[in-house]
Design an enzyme around this catalytic site. Structure first.
Site, short mmCIF file in Angstrom:
data_model
loop_
_atom_site.label_atom_id
_atom_site.label_comp_id
_atom_site.label_asym_id
_atom_site.label_seq_id
_atom_site.Cartn_x
_atom_site.Cartn_y
_atom_site.Cartn_z
N HIS A 22 62.77 76.79 56.05
CA HIS A 22 62.49 77.13 54.64
C HIS A 22 63.79 77.45 53.90
CE1 HIS A 22 58.15 77.15 54.59
NE2 HIS A 22 58.05 78.05 55.55
N HIS A 43 61.62 78.50 62.24
CA HIS A 43 60.68 78.15 61.17
C HIS A 43 61.22 78.61 59.81
CE1 HIS A 43 56.48 77.53 59.61
NE2 HIS A 43 56.91 78.41 58.73
N GLU A 44 61.61 79.88 59.74
CA GLU A 44 62.08 80.42 58.46
C GLU A 44 63.44 79.84 58.08
OE1 GLU A 44 59.85 81.70 56.85
OE2 GLU A 44 58.48 82.25 58.46
N GLU A 68 56.72 73.47 53.86
CA GLU A 68 56.32 73.69 55.25
C GLU A 68 56.76 72.52 56.14
OE1 GLU A 68 55.40 76.34 56.58
OE2 GLU A 68 54.88 77.52 54.81
#
Length: 514
Positions: A274, A270-271, A300
């Site tokens: 980003h 997820h990160e 996101e």
């Protein structure tokens, strides 16, 4: 001032914006340190530092000279190609300036100061086993400040709209509620139709995973995806996050759960999404407003795309399973690609948002959005928030909340005053599905690339179509340019339904459970 030459005022504008960008980067670095390295005792002093920096940045953005420069430049910019960097830059700065001049410097500073004290109060409340009373006053202070902030603006139909617009340009509760209603109407029966007897085992990645070996395995995996150890770093934090100071200074964190590798793995993916976005913004936009993030929804979409659309896909699991077995040969000796794919896509209503499966995740966001809107309306008091939370979890997900650590205290967002952020996760999920459809049209053999762990074509497509533009296009404009359509719920529901059919959790997109 002719449209054919770049006026001196534009160069001055650029110098001022570069200084403002530096201040924001310094503030971001202090916030990263606060969440990863700073001793808990440093919270008060860090709050003062953050307030000082915010005062300087706010003064820079609201300086009368900036307004004069914009007034002088706008006639020139109107004669340029509206898609030119110069025209876009002037328009973006005008938007930021008009919002900032309405907010007193003292309020901006106090909001920044409250982030540090709020985060430490939240951490203390969680460390005490979920004692909401230890966080209650800090939360009330955040809300008091947010109400004062909202009061600075006219022309919004709902107080929550002001906060939503800060995170997702143009988003209004009147548009958001029908979107969430449509999504909820599709998800609730889908959750009910999912048959646990035919799901995979959601504990497929549980076992014993020492933190040091997890870190090594995550670095190996992320490097294959695009992590560059000369420009990135990976750290631990109670709540995973990403913070980029530039395209060459990208910092991501994860939560090393020694009993459940899935927590570490999918937080890291997820990160990474980003961080990859931040690292692939056009380098020429550095220290300019166009180098900033355009919206949290689009941001996101990139984290959710890597975590879920890619990370939970069958072809990626075919490549990933052997990598995980090699890293943890004892704990994952029996792991195979099909078991991994079925397990990580099992539908199981749960307490914690960041660990929620893809099917139930957005119901967590529906709850948080409801609560935030009611808090801003004055229809919900701070002291009643834990009960409202628990009632909502039962109503939407059918789960009982055992304590506030697993309930209202689980997220860091309210601790740092980020009201209006949560809806962007759902916006991001919807965008990710639409962007993936567009990517698949352009890269017809993308599944073959995923099965071989070849991520360069995907990274390059995202760089070219999404990342490099930075803030050049408004979020919905960029989505329309890339996909040819506005934000829609249907592609996400179709994507999710098809996956559950493939997993075996449901018999068909509209049929009863298998």
């Amino acid at each position: 001032m002719s449209a054919g030459s770049t006026p001196a005022e534009y160069a001055e504008l650029g110098r001022r914006m570069a200084e403002l960008s530096d201040l924001h980067s310094i503030g971001g670095l202090l916030a990263w340190d606060r969440s990863t390295m700073m001793p808990r005792g440093g919270a008060d002093h860090r709050g003062h530092q953050a307030a000082t920096l915010e005062s300087l940045a706010h003064a820079q953005l609201t300086h009368p000279r900036l307004g004069q420069l914009l007034d002088a430049l706008e006639p020139w910019a109107s004669g340029l190609d509206p898609d030119s960097d110069e025209a876009r830059t002037v328009a973006v700065i005008r938007r930021d300036f008009e919002k900032a001049v309405r907010v007193p410097d003292s309020l901006a500073a106090e909001m920044a100061r409250a982030e540090s004290t709020g985060e430490q109060a939240w951490m203390a409340a969680r460390a005490a086993g979920g004692d909401f009373g230890r966080f209650r006053d800090a939360l009330a202070r955040h809300l008091e400040l947010r109400h004062a902030y909202v009061g600075c603006f006219d022309g919004y139909a709902h107080p929550y709209d002001v906060l939503l617009d800060d995170y997702e340009q143009g988003l209004r509760i009147a548009d958001l509620r029908p979107l969430l209603d449509e999504l909820q109407a599709a998800l609730v029966p889908l959750v009910a139709a999912a048959d646990p007897a035919h799901d995979g085992d959601p504990r497929v990645l549980t076992g014993t995973f020492p933190a040091d070996r997890q870190r090594s395995a995550m670095l190996d995996l992320l490097t294959r995806l695009g992590f560059d150890d000369t420009a990135w770093r990976l750290d631990a934090s109670p709540h995973p996050f990403a913070a980029a100071q530039s395209t060459r200074d990208v910092r991501i964190t994860t939560l090393f759960d020694e009993a459940d590798l899935a927590v570490t793995l999918y937080s890291a993916l997820h990160e990474f999404g980003h961080g990859l976005y931040e690292s692939q913004v056009e380098p020429a936009y550095a220290r300019t407003p166009l180098g900033d993030l355009v919206s949290l929804g689009l941001h996101e979409s990139q984290s959710r795309l890597w975590e879920n659309v890619i990370g939970h896909s069958r072809p990626f699991c075919a490549w990933l399973a052997p990598q995980l077995k090699q890293a943890f040969p004892s704990a994952l000796a029996a792991l195979d690609a099909d078991a991994l794919y079925r397990g990580i896509n099992a539908v199981e209503p749960s307490l914690i948002r960041i660990f929620a499966d893809e099917t139930t995740y957005n119901l967590h966001i529906v709850l948080r959005t409801e609560l935030e809107a009611r808090l801003m309306e004055g229809a919900l008091e701070v002291d009643d928030l834990p009960t409202a939370w628990n009632d909502g979890m039962q109503r939407l997900l059918g789960v009982e909340v055992p304590d506030d650590a697993h309930g209202v205290l689980q997220d860091i967002h309210w601790a740092v005053g980020s009201f209006g952020y949560f809806p962007t996760y759902t916006i991001g999920n919807l965008m990710a599905s639409q962007l993936w459809e567009a990517l698949r049209r352009d890269i017809v053999d993308v599944d073959d690339h995923l099965e071989r762990g070849e991520l360069v074509p995907i990274r390059e497509w995202l760089r070219e179509n999404v990342h490099r533009h930075g803030r050049r296009y408004a979020p919905r404009e960029l989505l329309q340019r890339v996909t040819g359509e506005p934000l829609r719920v249907e592609p996400f529901v179709t994507y999710l339904s098809d996956k559950l059919v493939d997993v075996g959790a449901v018999a068909s997109r509209s049929g009863p459970p298998r």
